[in-house]
Design an enzyme around this catalytic site. Structure first.
Site: not given
Ligand code: T1G
Length: 702
Positions: A63, A106, A109, A129
């Site tokens: 992200a 992300g 993911e 993270e």
């Protein structure tokens, strides 16, 4: 269609390319662009399958971390990537994720929402993270255990280390490793899979059954031992554990709740500050990226002691042949033996192979003469911390080294300009202050003298990157950034002892605050004699009538240099484990009595505030003087060089969090009690506190 996403075709396979340099983060427009591409090709009868690939050096690095601040400040709502990932997973046409470089956070993911994943041999995947004080927030804790199994998912999510392609393949995260043309390999698999049922990761529950509870218990225990003060790893374990008990949808909701709680935590704000800080310190306002740098192909190090040996290992590890010169054969043999032992320890621990060690050792040439120095591109002096000796050596190497050779000193306190004055090339002289052990500690203070050339500074910053170190530029003053601040910190630790606190109180309190070690334990590790010699070197600078710390000198006079002599502030057993020394407290009481110092009960809060705010006040002083470019530079020095807890962001960030007005009030309190010789508030601290500003705001205008 956003410019960040390009939609192409290879026959009946659609190619979605993410092009958001430098790391294809999931910045606004990227998830939306991928989703609308997936939905567009779903309706295209000519398309039978899809490949998603990243442009540039990597797949998706996660992200966009810049967006988090906007979420926690309320500037933008907490977004979620979940619907975007479901859109990929529910695509009627199989989606193959083609991964090179990194698929992190992300990015992994997103990859796991695809139906197949192919990796380049050098690719890495991970959920880092927790290093930002958060947990995966887009289904990572729910999809990863379904692909890699519960145990591996716990490890990857709770500790954040990436894994290599081969391991990803063996775990089931990757379906194939593609040698050669990654895109072609991905398209080939997409074509093969076009008519097959596309497996949705969220439906693959077979690896979730009957997990061994010991997995979670062992991970929690490891977190308690190695991630003190940080809630995120425990939250990550909880989320992965939930995946074995509840449905995918409920698991994602639970994960999102934990993610939100972590994101607003002070630890996450501090760790995100540290993440960007580590990248900011590389940027020097008056030295643009285009500044020419010298090529460093050959190096020479003078001094094979603890520092010289470690420094030489950095050059060898970077593949640069390095001469190591010593004054005597004994000293040389001792130094080379330590280097060999350090490498052998790493081979034993499986960090690298014997062949790698042999290659490194072959790059190190031990000698007693200056032969070959005329070919060196850089000479690093790492001898005893005495000005006269350093100037003598710099004059000698100045006469031998070629004009384009950089002359660096590993001094930890001495005046770089005075050292440079011993040469005819002050523009080529610079400080390269490594931290012990130099082959391990990631920090390197690059010290700029008044004549140091911008090309020499740019070369030094680039060299630090080759050493995989974090380099921070410091101006020239006594102790530069780190050690200059360490002075007041160490002073207060000793004054607290004289006034009534015990060695164990001070060490434990600062350890509990989050430091890797208490101050007195650090001094015992480094060797009290090091500071003792430096204090003697600067005795002439002591101000008459001004209180000086007494204990360290007294311990040294008694031959108690710390771990190296088995006794310092504490006593050390054969495994160097610290033990209270029954003689220390009476000795301190005697010193206090002789000095007429009143002793009292001292609480933890005072211990923390006097040690940490001594750092902050001196940090503000040298920031105001321009010795540090930014407050964040000071934070990075303390995170990577002095064991300040990263989840507190560094001394200056911590002060901002505490509130500069409250810090100033506390400093004034100490000034009133202990005098302005030690606690007069730094002008910049006063200025910012009065204006209701922060050190971070000061950085923004720098
Ligand atoms: N977001 C925004 N900027 C990023 C970024 C990111 N994720 N990663 C890197 N940058 C910037 C960085 O600041 C620098 O900027 C430039 O890119 C080059 O980076 C939903 C919530 C990928 C291994 O933790 O570890 O996904 O200084 O110098 O050495 O569950 O960057 O040039 O202006 O580091 O080659 C999880 C973070 C996010 C990975 C490349 N992802 N990045 O290293 O380059 S949270 C991460 C890295 C998340 C989801 C959750 C490294 C790298 P500038 P660099 P590098």
């Amino acid at each position: 269609m956003s410019q960040l996403i390009k939609l192409g075709r290879d026959g009946d396979v659609a190619i979605i390319t993410i092009d958001n340099p430098p790391v294809n983060a999931l910045s606004p427009g990227v998830p939306e662009g991928i989703r609308s591409s997936i939905e567009a090709v779903a309706k295209d009868p000519l398309v039978r399958a899809v490949v998603v690939i990243g442009a540039g050096s990597t797949f998706i690095a996660g992200a966009d971390i810049h967006e988090f601040g906007k979420m926690t400040s309320g500037e933008k709502p907490f977004g979620t990537l979940l619907p975007f990932l479901l859109a990929i997973e529910d695509s009627p046409k199989p989606v193959v994720m083609a991964i090179h470089g990194q698929a992190l956070g992300g990015g992994l993911e997103t990859a796991m929402a695809g139906h197949y994943r192919v990796l380049a041999p050098s690719a890495q995947v991970g959920q880092p993270e927790v290093k930002l004080g958060i947990i995966p927030g887009a289904g990572g804790t729910q999809r990863l255990p379904r692909l890699a199994g519960v145990a591996k998912a716990v490890e990857m999510c709770a500790f954040g280390e990436p894994i290599k392609a081969q391991e990803a393949l063996s775990l089931g995260i990757a379906d194939r490793i593609i040698e050669g043309d990654l895109l072609a390999g991905a398209v080939a698999l997409a074509r093969e899979a076009a008519d097959r049922h596309a497996p949705k990761t969220r439906d693959r529950n077979e690896k979730l059954a009957d997990p061994d509870p010991a997995i979670f218990a062992a991970a929690r225990d490891r977190v308690r031992r190695t991630w003190r003060g940080q809630p995120a790893p425990l939250a990550a374990i909880e989320a992965v554990e939930a995946s074995t008990r509840i449905s995918f949808e409920d698991g994602c909701r639970f994960e999102a709740k934990l993610f939100g709680e972590c994101l607003v935590s002070p630890q996450s704000k501090a760790l995100i500050h540290a993440f960007f800080g580590e990248r900011t310190v590389n940027k020097i306002p008056d030295i643009p990226k285009s500044t020419p740098v010298y090529e460093i192909r050959r190096a020479a190090v003078i001094g094979a002691g603890t520092m010289g040996g470690g420094i030489a290992m950095n050059y060898a590890n970077a593949g640069i042949p390095v001469i190591v010169k010593e004054a005597t054969q004994d000293a040389l043999d001792r130094g080379i033996a330590i280097i060999r032992k350090n490498y052998a320890n790493s081979v034993q621990k499986g960090r690298f192979s014997q062949a790698y060690m042999d290659e490194r050792m072959a790059l190190i040439t031990p000698q007693l003469s200056y032969d070959g120095f005329e070919q060196a591109d850089i000479v690093v002096e790492a001898v005893f911390e005495g000005m006269a000796l350093k100037k003598k050596i710099f004059a000698e190497i100045d006469a031998i080294a070629k004009p384009s050779c950089i002359l660096a000193s590993n001094t930890s306190t001495l005046d770089i300009d005075e050292i440079a004055s011993a040469t005819k090339r002050p523009q080529m002289v610079i400080g390269h202050h490594f931290f012990s052990p130099a082959n391990v500690m990631r920090l390197m203070e690059v010290v700029r003298g008044k004549a140091t050339g911008k090309d020499v500074i740019a070369t030094s910053m680039a060299l630090a990157k080759r050493f995989k170190k974090v380099a921070v530029l410091a101006g020239n003053c006594r102790g530069f950034i780190g050690n200059r601040m360490l002075g007041p910190y160490g002073r207060e630790a000793q004054f607290l002892l004289e006034e009534g606190a015990s060695v164990e109180d001070v060490n434990q309190t600062i350890y509990d605050f989050g430091f890797a070690m208490g101050p007195l334990a650090v001094f015992d590790l480094a060797g009290l004699d090091v500071g003792w010699r430096i204090r003697k070197e600067f005795k002439h600078l002591e101000r008459p009538g001004v209180r000086v710390p007494l204990i360290s000198d007294r311990l040294c006079e008694l031959g108690r240099f710390g771990q190296k002599t088995g006794r310092g502030y504490s006593r050390y057993d054969e495994n160097r484990k610290p033990l209270p020394d029954p003689e220390t407290a009476p000795l301190i009481e005697q010193i206090a009595r002789e000095a007429g110092i009143e002793r009292r009960v001292i609480g933890k809060e005072e211990i923390i505030d006097r040690c940490v705010f001594a750092l902050v006040n001196e940090g503000a002083r040298l920031l105001g003087e321009g010795i540090a470019l930014r407050a964040v530079d000071i934070d990075i020095v303390y995170l990577y060089g002095y064991g300040f807890p990263a989840w507190r962001g560094g001394p200056m960030f911590y002060a901002d969090t505490f509130g500069l007005d409250r810090v100033l009030a506390r400093v004034r309190e100490f000034e009133a009690r202990h005098g302005s010789d030690f606690w007069s508030p730094a002008p910049l601290l006063e200025q910012l506190a009065k204006a209701g500003r922060t050190f971070a705001s000061y950085d923004r205008v720098q």
